[in-house]
Design an enzyme around this catalytic site. Structure first.
Site, PDB file in Angstrom:
ATOM      1  N   THR A 176       0.818  -1.209   0.000  1.00 17.63           N
ATOM      2  CA  THR A 176       0.000   0.000   0.000  1.00 17.63           C
ATOM      3  C   THR A 176       0.852   1.259   0.000  1.00 17.63           C
ATOM      4  O   THR A 176       0.681   2.158  -0.834  1.00 17.63           O
ATOM      5  CB  THR A 176      -0.916   0.001   1.242  1.00 17.63           C
ATOM      6  OG1 THR A 176      -1.765  -1.146   1.182  1.00 17.63           O
ATOM      7  CG2 THR A 176      -1.775   1.247   1.273  1.00 17.63           C
ATOM      8  N   LYS A 193       7.564   2.087  12.271  1.00 21.02           N
ATOM      9  CA  LYS A 193       7.645   2.536  13.668  1.00 21.02           C
ATOM     10  C   LYS A 193       8.090   1.412  14.597  1.00 21.02           C
ATOM     11  O   LYS A 193       8.750   1.646  15.603  1.00 21.02           O
ATOM     12  CB  LYS A 193       6.308   3.114  14.140  1.00 21.02           C
ATOM     13  CG  LYS A 193       5.176   2.111  14.374  1.00 21.02           C
ATOM     14  CD  LYS A 193       4.254   2.032  13.192  1.00 21.02           C
ATOM     15  CE  LYS A 193       3.120   1.047  13.404  1.00 21.02           C
ATOM     16  NZ  LYS A 193       2.324   0.912  12.166  1.00 21.02           N
ATOM     17  N   LYS A 224       4.652   4.328  18.497  1.00 20.57           N
ATOM     18  CA  LYS A 224       4.696   5.708  18.000  1.00 20.57           C
ATOM     19  C   LYS A 224       5.076   6.682  19.103  1.00 20.57           C
ATOM     20  O   LYS A 224       5.830   7.633  18.866  1.00 20.57           O
ATOM     21  CB  LYS A 224       3.332   6.063  17.389  1.00 20.57           C
ATOM     22  CG  LYS A 224       3.010   5.245  16.139  1.00 20.57           C
ATOM     23  CD  LYS A 224       1.568   5.412  15.699  1.00 20.57           C
ATOM     24  CE  LYS A 224       1.277   4.555  14.468  1.00 20.57           C
ATOM     25  NZ  LYS A 224      -0.153   4.601  14.085  1.00 20.57           N
TER      26      LYS A 224
END
Length: 451
Positions: A12, A102, A202
């Site tokens: 994606t 991340k 994150k």
């Protein structure tokens, strides 16, 4: 001069990145000097959402990170391995790296950034937090002149979507999660999202940048949303709150109540770093963030409050962040060449970490020392004096109650909801331990913090 890109992954985000680079018209003119040189994929036969020039695809990803013609390696394949090993090998071969990963950065930041510093290359990670929301670069640059007090964010779109629908529809967590999976808003295995692990990854990155420390993932308290019920959503609404999964990093200066610090921490400020569902007052800027959107609120001195808002995932937003990092590196290379020193505002301010320090500036505050408000929901026997007994137990542990409401009867059980004033979490937990011993208490279905 063309800057050659080695792209690892064409899913994606990788496809979105390729689409921007292959169609530079109307964008920054420097994009016309950036060339996709090689693309690493797991299978050559899989249909692709973007049409690439012939000969770019390969399943030998290691040849990309070692190719002397590649200037910038872009890692958008996800997962811990082989992503970590490929990033390190790219750095060892003098490649600059752009990543959206991340999980790798939050777990292996020490290793990766130390290697990057030694090699004199950039590791850029704007896409690792908040999708297309530009928050990493502002923390490195524009906001770095401030003393940051706190970073508070809704940084996981899946959990925000679920909680938003629970709020608007009154549905239960499990039902809306199943629907979110069918709609593609939640993974088949949603553990990383609903247990708060993705948000913790994150926040490890955001807190490290904001406070100039290497915050490691195990240091972050993490609690997910699976125990939040439709009843909690409804009570929160009546009390003037919305329930959100918040990631929070906040300076917490030492106080006498925290005891006498030992010799290793006496010169430190404390830093709270935590992820958990939270009752957010409806007047707070984060309370209105709904659906799959993310928002990160930064508070500092002298700037006050700044909020970054937008789509936290998806092909277009995340690819936008990836390409912005590529553009930044290309601009530096174009102006200074390979021999240029690392730009202090593009490299991470926490890259030195503790290498040149005698120790950390912050001690991670234990959760029992957190001072906050609490919401708790009790199921009790419907007998006189129950609320009084609750109040006595709380008072025994210095917990002051802001409100106590008996909300309804469920068979032989009464439902009582309390909201406390600010209280030390350790005291609150001790009070709950005492309350559980009362013969009139059936259960405590929900305990949530209040912002």
């Amino acid at each position: 001069m063309a800057f050659k890109i080695g792209l690892l992954g064409l899913g994606t985000v990788g496809a979105g990145t390729a689409q921007i680079l292959l169609d530079p018209q109307g964008r920054h003119p420097l994009l016309q000097e950036i060339e996709i040189y090689r693309v690493g994929v797991r299978s050559l036969d899989k249909p692709r959402p973007v049409e690439l020039p012939k000969g770019l695809l390969t399943t030998d990803l290691e040849t990309i990170v070692t190719d002397p013609h590649v200037d910038i390696v872009v890692e958008v394949m996800g997962g811990l391995e082989p992503a970590r090993s490929l990033i390190l090998k790219a750095i060892a071969n003098g490649k600059h790296v752009v990543t959206a990963n991340k999980a790798v950065i939050s777990r292996y930041g020490d290793e990766i950034f130390t290697a990057a510093n030694q090699a004199g290359v950039y590791v850029m990670l704007e896409a690792a937090v908040g999708g297309g929301i530009p928050v990493i670069q502002p923390l490195k640059q524009a906001l770095s002149v401030n003393r940051i007090h706190s970073v508070t964010g809704i940084v996981n779109g899946t959990t925000n979507y679920i909680l938003s629908r629970m709020q608007t529809e009154g549905g239960e967590f499990s039902d809306i999660l199943a629907d979110a999976q069918q709609l593609g808003y939640a993974e088949a295995d949603p553990t990383a999202d609903v247990d708060g692990l993705d948000a913790a990854d994150k926040m490890a990155i955001l807190a490290s940048l904001a406070f100039g420390e290497r915050i490691k993932l195990p240091e972050i308290y993490c609690e997910g949303i699976s125990k939040v019920s439709a009843a909690d959503i409804a009570y929160a609404e009546k009390l003037g709150f919305a329930i959100k999964l918040l990631a929070i990093a906040k300076q917490d200066l030492p106080t006498p109540e925290k005891g006498t610090p030992d010799t290793e921490t006496r010169n430190f400020a404390f830093l709270q770093v935590r992820v958990h569902p939270t009752l957010v007052p409806k007047t707070h800027p984060l309370a209105s963030i709904s659906g799959v959107y993310n928002a990160i609120l930064v508070e500092g001195e002298p700037i006050g409050q700044v909020m970054f808002y937008g789509r936290g995932a998806g092909s277009g937003p995340t690819a936008s962040a990836v390409v912005s990092d590529i553009l930044n590196i290309a601009a530096i290379l174009k102006s200074g060449g390979d021999a240029a020193k690392l730009h202090p505002l593009l490299s991470c301010s926490h890259q030195d970490y503790c290498a040149n320090r005698q120790g950390r500036r912050f001690a991670i505050a234990p959760m029992e020392e957190l001072v906050t408000r609490f919401y708790a929901r009790f199921l009790t026997l419907d007998r006189p004096g129950v609320i009084g007994k609750l109040g006595t137990s709380f008072g025994n542990h210095h917990v002051s109650l802001e409100s106590v409401v008996q909300t309804g009867i469920h068979g032989e059980l009464a439902e009582i909801v309390v909201v406390t004033h600010d209280v030390r979490e350790g005291n609150f937990r001790q009070a709950l331990d005492e309350i559980r011993t009362l013969d009139t208490i059936d259960s405590i279905p929900s305990i949530l913090r209040v912002l």
